[in-house]
Design a protein around this motif. Structure first.
Motif, short mmCIF file in Angstrom:
data_model
loop_
_atom_site.label_atom_id
_atom_site.label_comp_id
_atom_site.label_asym_id
_atom_site.label_seq_id
_atom_site.Cartn_x
_atom_site.Cartn_y
_atom_site.Cartn_z
N LEU A 204 0.86 -1.19 0.00
CA LEU A 204 0.00 0.00 0.00
C LEU A 204 0.89 1.24 0.00
CD1 LEU A 204 -2.50 -1.06 2.83
CD2 LEU A 204 -2.78 -1.36 0.36
N ASP A 205 0.29 2.36 -0.31
CA ASP A 205 1.01 3.63 -0.25
C ASP A 205 0.20 4.62 0.56
OD1 ASP A 205 3.36 3.37 -1.89
OD2 ASP A 205 1.97 3.12 -3.58
N LEU A 206 0.90 5.61 1.05
CA LEU A 206 0.19 6.71 1.70
C LEU A 206 0.40 7.98 0.90
CD1 LEU A 206 0.91 6.20 5.51
CD2 LEU A 206 -1.11 5.53 4.19
N HIS A 207 -0.68 8.72 0.72
CA HIS A 207 -0.57 10.07 0.16
C HIS A 207 -0.94 11.04 1.27
CE1 HIS A 207 -0.67 9.22 -4.44
NE2 HIS A 207 0.22 8.49 -3.81
N PHE A 208 -0.44 12.26 1.13
CA PHE A 208 -0.65 13.25 2.17
C PHE A 208 -1.18 14.53 1.54
CE2 PHE A 208 2.80 10.40 3.28
CZ PHE A 208 2.38 9.93 4.51
N GLN A 209 -2.25 15.08 2.13
CA GLN A 209 -2.82 16.31 1.59
C GLN A 209 -2.69 17.44 2.61
OE1 GLN A 209 -7.09 16.49 0.76
NE2 GLN A 209 -6.66 17.72 -1.07
N PRO A 210 -2.01 18.52 2.20
CA PRO A 210 -1.75 19.62 3.13
C PRO A 210 -3.01 20.35 3.60
CG PRO A 210 -0.33 19.76 1.19
CD PRO A 210 -1.36 18.72 0.89
N GLN A 211 -2.91 20.91 4.79
CA GLN A 211 -3.96 21.74 5.37
C GLN A 211 -3.37 23.11 5.67
OE1 GLN A 211 -5.04 19.43 8.86
NE2 GLN A 211 -6.67 18.40 7.72
N LEU A 212 -4.08 24.14 5.23
CA LEU A 212 -3.62 25.51 5.42
C LEU A 212 -4.38 26.18 6.56
CD1 LEU A 212 -1.98 28.04 4.25
CD2 LEU A 212 -4.05 28.50 2.90
N ASP A 213 -3.61 26.75 7.49
CA ASP A 213 -4.19 27.56 8.55
C ASP A 213 -4.43 28.96 7.98
OD1 ASP A 213 -4.46 29.40 10.69
OD2 ASP A 213 -3.43 28.04 12.06
N THR B 107 -3.50 12.00 6.04
CA THR B 107 -3.02 10.77 5.43
C THR B 107 -4.16 10.06 4.71
OG1 THR B 107 -1.38 10.40 7.16
CG2 THR B 107 -2.12 8.47 5.97
N LEU B 108 -3.93 9.69 3.44
CA LEU B 108 -4.95 8.96 2.68
C LEU B 108 -4.30 7.72 2.06
CD1 LEU B 108 -6.41 12.22 1.24
CD2 LEU B 108 -7.77 10.61 2.63
N VAL B 109 -4.88 6.56 2.33
CA VAL B 109 -4.26 5.31 1.88
C VAL B 109 -4.54 5.07 0.40
CG1 VAL B 109 -6.19 3.79 2.53
CG2 VAL B 109 -3.85 2.90 2.56
N ARG B 110 -3.57 4.48 -0.29
CA ARG B 110 -3.69 4.16 -1.72
C ARG B 110 -3.32 2.71 -1.95
NH1 ARG B 110 -6.38 7.87 -1.59
NH2 ARG B 110 -6.09 9.97 -2.40
N ASN C 186 2.91 3.77 9.36
CA ASN C 186 3.58 4.43 8.25
C ASN C 186 3.40 5.94 8.29
OD1 ASN C 186 4.97 2.38 6.30
ND2 ASN C 186 3.13 1.39 7.11
N THR C 187 2.31 6.39 8.89
CA THR C 187 2.13 7.83 9.08
C THR C 187 3.15 8.34 10.11
OG1 THR C 187 -0.21 7.73 8.56
CG2 THR C 187 0.51 9.62 9.83
N LEU C 188 3.36 7.56 11.17
CA LEU C 188 4.32 7.98 12.19
C LEU C 188 5.74 8.01 11.61
CD1 LEU C 188 2.86 6.08 15.30
CD2 LEU C 188 2.58 8.50 14.68
N LYS C 189 6.03 7.04 10.73
CA LYS C 189 7.32 7.05 10.03
C LYS C 189 7.47 8.31 9.20
CE LYS C 189 8.08 2.35 9.03
NZ LYS C 189 7.97 1.28 8.03
N ALA C 190 6.42 8.64 8.45
CA ALA C 190 6.44 9.84 7.60
C ALA C 190 6.59 11.09 8.46
CB ALA C 190 5.16 9.92 6.77
N LEU D 164 9.50 13.89 8.04
CA LEU D 164 9.22 15.31 7.80
C LEU D 164 9.81 16.18 8.90
CD1 LEU D 164 5.63 16.01 6.44
CD2 LEU D 164 7.80 16.08 5.26
N THR D 165 9.73 15.69 10.13
CA THR D 165 10.30 16.45 11.24
C THR D 165 11.81 16.58 11.05
OG1 THR D 165 8.57 15.59 12.66
CG2 THR D 165 10.44 16.59 13.77
N ALA D 166 12.45 15.45 10.65
CA ALA D 166 13.88 15.48 10.38
C ALA D 166 14.19 16.44 9.23
CB ALA D 166 14.38 14.08 10.06
N GLY D 167 13.27 16.54 8.27
CA GLY D 167 13.46 17.44 7.12
C GLY D 167 13.12 18.90 7.43
N GLY D 168 12.76 19.16 8.68
CA GLY D 168 12.50 20.54 9.08
C GLY D 168 11.04 20.96 8.98
#
Ligand code: C2E
Ligand code: CA
Ligand code: CA
Ligand code: CA
Length: 277
Positions: free
Chosen positions: A39-48, A59-62, A96-100, A104-108
């Motif tokens: 399976l894959d995970l896709h991620f859709q951003p949310q804007l404040d 997170t949306l599963v594919r 897998n979301t926690l991994k992601a 992302l946290t490591a990537g800043g």
């Protein structure tokens, strides 16, 4: 709307036999896909909208089946709920979301991650405990995780659902009511639950630009929800016009194709870098 949802379920049951073969194949292979990371995970951003910042992703599963191609999550999640496979599926999605999140946290980019949870998961005897273990394993702070649930699904066993929600709240994760405005959404039931966020369904958001009645409904929903202390997200924002109305109505967060489509993690990292958060 509630009647409609029930009709759909009834229809689904009647046609179960017709699709039996496809259903059995899909479930057997979903099981394999889960255990072999198919399976894959896709991620859709949310804007404040108030801070003009990306603060989270959903997170949306594919699932791309080797023979049938892309299977819509609505289809295999519903099947998984009926066969019990939803338990390992949700676990896979959370891990897998926690991994992601860690990547992302490591990537800043320390973002909040919203995860869709089935009401069936709330009936598992140790769901909240499992979530706590996984957070610990990946070193993710509970307040970085928002669990999304639909109210209609919880109505099946509201007491059991509510108990598990309180356990989850105790762990410190955030809770969101998804698809609000469909089914028999009632703030009076939600008020009794430890909820942090309300997500206005995209069907209501779509109607914003065409009908002043729907604008009144969204406006009233937003005001009530905010007065009760909930953060409000509008999903399915597809164009500038919808966005402008939502800004006007003082909505907190938006999510939708107009901002970004759901995307794999590497694309998300690029997108965030280009945007500068
Ligand atoms: P949802 O939770 O209401 O997710 C929002 C759906 O709207 C997603 O469809 C998303 O891709 C789509 N969407 C986002 N922005 C727009 C927009 O601007 N316009 C339109 N037309 N659509 C937009 P998707 O990914 O096909 O997921 C469908 C449903 O499947 C989800 O609805 C959710 O109920 C379920 N689902 C997806 N991933 C998971 C998962 O990991 N676990 C569980 N339990 N359910 C999931
Ligand atoms: Ca959702
Ligand atoms: Ca939704
Ligand atoms: Ca939905």
């Amino acid at each position: 709307m509630a009647g409609q949802a029930q009709d759909n379920l009834a229809f689904y049951d009647e046609s179960f036999d017709v699709y039996n073969e496809r259903r059995l194949t899909l479930m057997a292979e979903l099981d394999k896909a889960i255990s072999h990371d198919g399976l894959d995970l896709h991620f859709q951003p949310q804007l404040d909208l108030k801070r003009n910042r990306i603060i989270g992703v959903e997170t949306l599963v594919r699932w791309k089946h080797p023979e049938y191609g892309f299977i819509p999550p609505d289809e295999f999640v519903t099947l998984a709920e009926r066969t019990g496979i939803i338990t390992p599926l949700t676990r896979w999605v959370i891990r897998n979301t926690l991994k992601a999140h860690s990547e992302l946290t490591a990537g800043g980019f320390p973002l909040q991650f919203s995860i869709n949870i089935s009401a069936v998961n709330l009936k598992e005897p140790d769901f909240a405990q499992q979530v706590a273990f996984m957070l610990e394993e990946f070193g993710v702070r509970p307040q970085d995780i928002m669990l999304e649930l639909t109210e209609t699904a919880m109505m099946d066993n509201p007491i059991r659902a509510s108990e598990e929600l309180f356990r989850l709240k105790k762990i410190g994760v955030l809770l969101s009511i998804d698809d609000f405005g469909t089914g028999y959404s009632s703030l009076s039931y939600i008020k009794k639950l430890p909820i942090d966020e309300i997500k206005i369904d995209k069907s209501l958001v779509f109607d914003l630009t065409s009908s002043t009645d729907d604008q009144v409904i969204v406006k009233t929903t937003l005001e009530m929800a905010q007065n009760l202390g909930y953060r409000v997200v509008a999903e399915g924002v597809e164009n500038q016009e919808m966005l402008d109305i939502l800004i006007d109505l003082d909505c907190d967060l938006i999510q939708g194709y107009f901002l970004a489509r759901p995307m794999p993690l590497p694309a998300l990292l690029d997108w965030l870098s280009e945007r500068g958060l």
